[in-house]
Motif scaffolding. Structure first.
Motif, PDB file in Angstrom:
ATOM      1  N   ALA A   1       5.525  -9.519   1.700  1.00 11.20           N
ATOM      2  CA  ALA A   1       4.818 -10.768   1.387  1.00 11.20           C
ATOM      3  C   ALA A   1       4.446 -11.547   2.637  1.00 11.20           C
ATOM      4  N   ALA A   2       4.353 -10.870   3.788  1.00 10.23           N
ATOM      5  CA  ALA A   2       4.108 -11.594   5.033  1.00 10.23           C
ATOM      6  C   ALA A   2       3.099 -10.915   5.948  1.00 10.23           C
ATOM      7  N   TYR A   3       3.121  -9.585   6.062  1.00 14.25           N
ATOM      8  CA  TYR A   3       2.314  -8.889   7.058  1.00 14.25           C
ATOM      9  C   TYR A   3       1.195  -8.091   6.386  1.00 14.25           C
ATOM     10  N   PRO A   4      -0.043  -8.181   6.896  1.00 14.71           N
ATOM     11  CA  PRO A   4      -1.175  -7.482   6.277  1.00 14.71           C
ATOM     12  C   PRO A   4      -1.019  -5.970   6.353  1.00 14.71           C
ATOM     13  N   SER A   5      -1.420  -5.323   5.259  1.00 13.53           N
ATOM     14  CA  SER A   5      -1.284  -3.876   5.144  1.00 13.53           C
ATOM     15  C   SER A   5      -2.553  -3.310   4.526  1.00 13.53           C
ATOM     16  N   LEU A   6      -3.005  -2.171   5.037  1.00 16.12           N
ATOM     17  CA  LEU A   6      -4.216  -1.514   4.546  1.00 16.12           C
ATOM     18  C   LEU A   6      -3.918  -0.035   4.359  1.00 16.12           C
ATOM     19  N   GLU A   7      -4.315   0.522   3.195  1.00 18.42           N
ATOM     20  CA  GLU A   7      -4.087   1.937   2.921  1.00 18.42           C
ATOM     21  C   GLU A   7      -5.283   2.520   2.195  1.00 18.42           C
ATOM     22  N   VAL A   8      -5.483   3.818   2.370  1.00 22.28           N
ATOM     23  CA  VAL A   8      -6.483   4.567   1.627  1.00 22.28           C
ATOM     24  C   VAL A   8      -5.792   5.789   1.037  1.00 22.28           C
ATOM     25  N   ALA A   9      -6.111   6.103  -0.217  1.00 21.44           N
ATOM     26  CA  ALA A   9      -5.502   7.243  -0.907  1.00 21.44           C
ATOM     27  C   ALA A   9      -6.603   8.143  -1.444  1.00 21.44           C
ATOM     28  N   ARG A  10      -6.281   9.436  -1.524  1.00 20.96           N
ATOM     29  CA  ARG A  10      -7.217  10.401  -2.089  1.00 20.96           C
ATOM     30  C   ARG A  10      -6.522  11.230  -3.154  1.00 20.96           C
ATOM     31  N   ARG A  11      -7.203  11.387  -4.283  1.00 17.32           N
ATOM     32  CA  ARG A  11      -6.674  12.207  -5.367  1.00 17.32           C
ATOM     33  C   ARG A  11      -6.754  13.674  -4.968  1.00 17.32           C
ATOM     34  N   LEU A  12      -5.665  14.418  -5.186  1.00 16.49           N
ATOM     35  CA  LEU A  12      -5.614  15.826  -4.810  1.00 16.49           C
ATOM     36  C   LEU A  12      -5.839  16.751  -5.991  1.00 16.49           C
ATOM     37  N   SER A  13      -5.208  16.449  -7.123  1.00 12.63           N
ATOM     38  CA  SER A  13      -5.284  17.341  -8.275  1.00 12.63           C
ATOM     39  C   SER A  13      -5.272  16.513  -9.544  1.00 12.63           C
ATOM     40  N   GLY A  14      -6.342  16.624 -10.328  1.00 13.37           N
ATOM     41  CA  GLY A  14      -6.413  15.869 -11.572  1.00 13.37           C
ATOM     42  C   GLY A  14      -6.316  14.376 -11.324  1.00 13.37           C
ATOM     43  N   ASP A  15      -5.636  13.686 -12.233  1.00 12.94           N
ATOM     44  CA  ASP A  15      -5.452  12.245 -12.112  1.00 12.94           C
ATOM     45  C   ASP A  15      -4.034  11.891 -11.696  1.00 12.94           C
ATOM     46  N   TYR A  16      -3.297  12.837 -11.095  1.00 11.91           N
ATOM     47  CA  TYR A  16      -1.890  12.588 -10.807  1.00 11.91           C
ATOM     48  C   TYR A  16      -1.561  12.689  -9.312  1.00 11.91           C
ATOM     49  N   ALA A  17      -1.649  13.873  -8.714  1.00 14.80           N
ATOM     50  CA  ALA A  17      -1.227  14.053  -7.323  1.00 14.80           C
ATOM     51  C   ALA A  17      -2.196  13.364  -6.363  1.00 14.80           C
ATOM     52  N   PHE A  18      -1.654  12.810  -5.270  1.00 17.16           N
ATOM     53  CA  PHE A  18      -2.489  12.118  -4.295  1.00 17.16           C
ATOM     54  C   PHE A  18      -1.822  12.167  -2.925  1.00 17.16           C
ATOM     55  N   VAL A  19      -2.621  11.919  -1.891  1.00 15.44           N
ATOM     56  CA  VAL A  19      -2.134  11.725  -0.531  1.00 15.44           C
ATOM     57  C   VAL A  19      -2.683  10.392  -0.052  1.00 15.44           C
ATOM     58  N   ARG A  20      -1.896   9.668   0.730  1.00 18.06           N
ATOM     59  CA  ARG A  20      -2.365   8.371   1.190  1.00 18.06           C
ATOM     60  C   ARG A  20      -1.875   8.104   2.604  1.00 18.06           C
ATOM     61  N   ALA A  21      -2.658   7.322   3.326  1.00 24.32           N
ATOM     62  CA  ALA A  21      -2.323   6.952   4.700  1.00 24.32           C
ATOM     63  C   ALA A  21      -2.708   5.500   4.908  1.00 24.32           C
ATOM     64  N   GLY A  22      -1.978   4.840   5.796  1.00 26.35           N
ATOM     65  CA  GLY A  22      -2.283   3.438   6.029  1.00 26.35           C
ATOM     66  C   GLY A  22      -1.508   2.870   7.192  1.00 26.35           C
ATOM     67  N   LEU A  23      -1.649   1.581   7.360  1.00 27.62           N
ATOM     68  CA  LEU A  23      -0.965   0.899   8.454  1.00 27.62           C
ATOM     69  C   LEU A  23      -0.575  -0.505   8.023  1.00 27.62           C
ATOM     70  N   THR A  24       0.461  -0.998   8.659  1.00 29.66           N
ATOM     71  CA  THR A  24       0.898  -2.387   8.528  1.00 29.66           C
ATOM     72  C   THR A  24       1.002  -2.963   9.928  1.00 29.66           C
ATOM     73  N   THR A  25       0.289  -4.042  10.180  1.00 28.86           N
ATOM     74  CA  THR A  25       0.318  -4.644  11.503  1.00 28.86           C
ATOM     75  C   THR A  25       1.151  -5.920  11.482  1.00 28.86           C
ATOM     76  N   TYR A  26       1.901  -6.108  12.571  1.00 27.43           N
ATOM     77  CA  TYR A  26       2.743  -7.295  12.706  1.00 27.43           C
ATOM     78  C   TYR A  26       2.149  -8.282  13.705  1.00 27.43           C
ATOM     79  N   LEU A  27       0.849  -8.111  13.999  1.00 28.92           N
ATOM     80  CA  LEU A  27       0.175  -9.031  14.912  1.00 28.92           C
ATOM     81  C   LEU A  27       0.079 -10.433  14.330  1.00 28.92           C
TER      82      LEU A  27
END
Length: 442
Positions: free
Chosen positions: A264-290
């Protein structure tokens, strides 16, 4: 200065995690569309109520909206009291919009009641229609004394209510009784599951065309669900002529984007991609403490000057990569998911640019839930416990929310320097990390 970002109120976090576990463990099932009313199978009065639209209009000097609403509801109550098996849907439509509004609200017909106040009398007109016919099933006009109010207002509806009760069976027969079977062709994405047309679900074949023989005339509310597409609800009127319906199904993008706040304090950004059907996914992102919001952070290590600040910063950013799966279908009010992967902490100052010397990497897990998964915009909440490998557990435990020393020796660092007399291979868990925000999937 080393910034500590432990939560002030651990009870609040415990409550949020408990609610999260309940939402994930309990199945989030979507609401099935009710089957249409079948001709010749009218339910009992204490069961399903036959939906009829109620359209009220007034002409006169009464301008108070509250008084008009009382008059409208009084008339609807008088009609419904005569026929307990009916469910009146009060609507603000005008007369020439009644048929369209009745179809939109899955009603089999509608009742129009108009009241015109004149100086010497009050004229009342009532008429009932079926969505499958153009002529009214009944129509009645009569006069009442002017200035209707109280008991006089209730008595004014009695002639219309009595006529409605007398002709109700005929209205239902007109709406549902003339049974024929019509061929309906649905054009949809292959594999789409169609529900709401009868007691069974139907799957669209590879040709993309599904043909059904349905009782007519009748109003149906169907729902179409296909993998990789958003669900579609649509109301159709099946008449005597063959009908072809093209279902405009919106594709669900393989990508989704998150914008949130870590702890509830530091901005976070992520992107996810669906791998199989509507269930499996992979995601990557970052949280900056600037930049961080101070009020929700622990203030034990800050000076009185820092205490009054709204924002705080630390020259660090955390990157993460995870693989996960959803636990429920995409059609319920809530959808839980699990993910696991790794994280890498980076320090970026003028004098140093690279992995965090205290703990540069760790194992990250996520238990999350999102609201309204069948819509493009959603809210989400995630609990993200992590496990770090470090030679400086005392320093790391001052930085993490909800820290727990799992194993290894604990050697205190000398001052603020990242140097100890003897390195200690330790594992430290962070159990207080969470993330909340909005998710967008085009």
């Amino acid at each position: 200065m080393v910034v500590s970002y432990r939560m002030r109120n651990n009870r609040l976090l415990l409550l949020c995690v408990t609610l999260l576990l309940c939402a994930v463990v309990l199945p989030a099932r979507g609401q099935r569309q009710p089957a249409p009313v079948r001709p010749g199978e009218m339910p009992a009065a204490e069961g399903f109520a036959v939906p009829l639209l109620f359209v009220f209009s007034y002409s006169g000097d009464l301008l108070d909206p509250a008084a008009l609403d009382v008059m409208r509801r009084s008339a609807a109550a008088a009609l419904a009291a005569r026929v307990p098996s009916v469910r009146l849907l009060i609507d603000n439509a005008v007369a020439d919009q009644s048929r369209g509004r009745a179809l939109a609200r899955d009603a089999v017909g509608w009742i129009e009641l108009s009241l015109t106040e004149e100086q010497s009398q009050t004229r009342i007109r009532a008429a009932a229609y079926a969505v499958t016919a153009t002529a009214p099933v009944f129509e009645i006009s009569y006069r009442e004394p002017p200035g209707l109010a109280g008991p006089g207002l209730r008595r004014a509806w009695e002639p219309a209510a009595a006529e409605f009760e007398r002709t109700y069976g005929e209205l239902i027969m007109v709406a549902l009784g003339d049974v024929r079977f019509t061929t309906v062709t649905l054009q949809a994405v292959p594999g789409t599951r169609i529900s709401g047309l009868d007691d069974a679900d139907h799957t669209v074949p590879q040709s993309g065309l599904l043909q059904l023989r349905l009782p007519a005339p009748l109003v149906y509310s169907l729902e179409a669900r296909a993998e990789g597409h958003y669900p579609l609800q649509r109301t159709i009127l099946v008449g005597e002529d063959e009908l072809q319906v093209v279902l405009d199904q919106r594709t669900r993008s393989a990508y989704s984007w998150d914008l949130g706040l870590a702890n509830a304090a530091y901005p976070s950004l992520e992107v996810a991609r669906r791998l199989s059907g509507d269930y499996a996914f992979v995601r990557a992102g970052l949280t900056t403490y600037l930049i961080g919001i101070v009020p929700l952070l622990d203030t034990d290590d800050r000076s009185p000057e820092d205490e009054n600040r709204l924002f705080i910063r630390e020259d660090a950013t955390q990157f993460n990569l995870q693989f996960g799966t959803y636990l429920h279908s995409a059609y319920g009010p809530l959808r839980g998911y699990l993910a696991a992967g790794g994280l890498w902490r980076m320090i970026h100052t003028r004098g140093f640019w690279g992995g965090d010397p205290v703990a540069s990497w760790g194992v990250l897990s996520t238990l999350g839930v999102e609201s309204h998964p069948a819509e493009r915009w959603r809210l989400f909440f995630e609990w993200q416990p992590a496990l770090y490998r470090t030679d400086y557990p005392e320093i790391l435990m001052q930085r993490l929310p909800g820290p727990v020393h799992v194993r290894g020796e604990r050697h205190r660092a000398e001052g603020d320097a990242f140097v100890t007399v003897d390195t200690a291979g330790s594992w430290v868990a962070s159990l207080g990390s969470f993330r909340l925000g909005v998710r967008w999937q085009p």
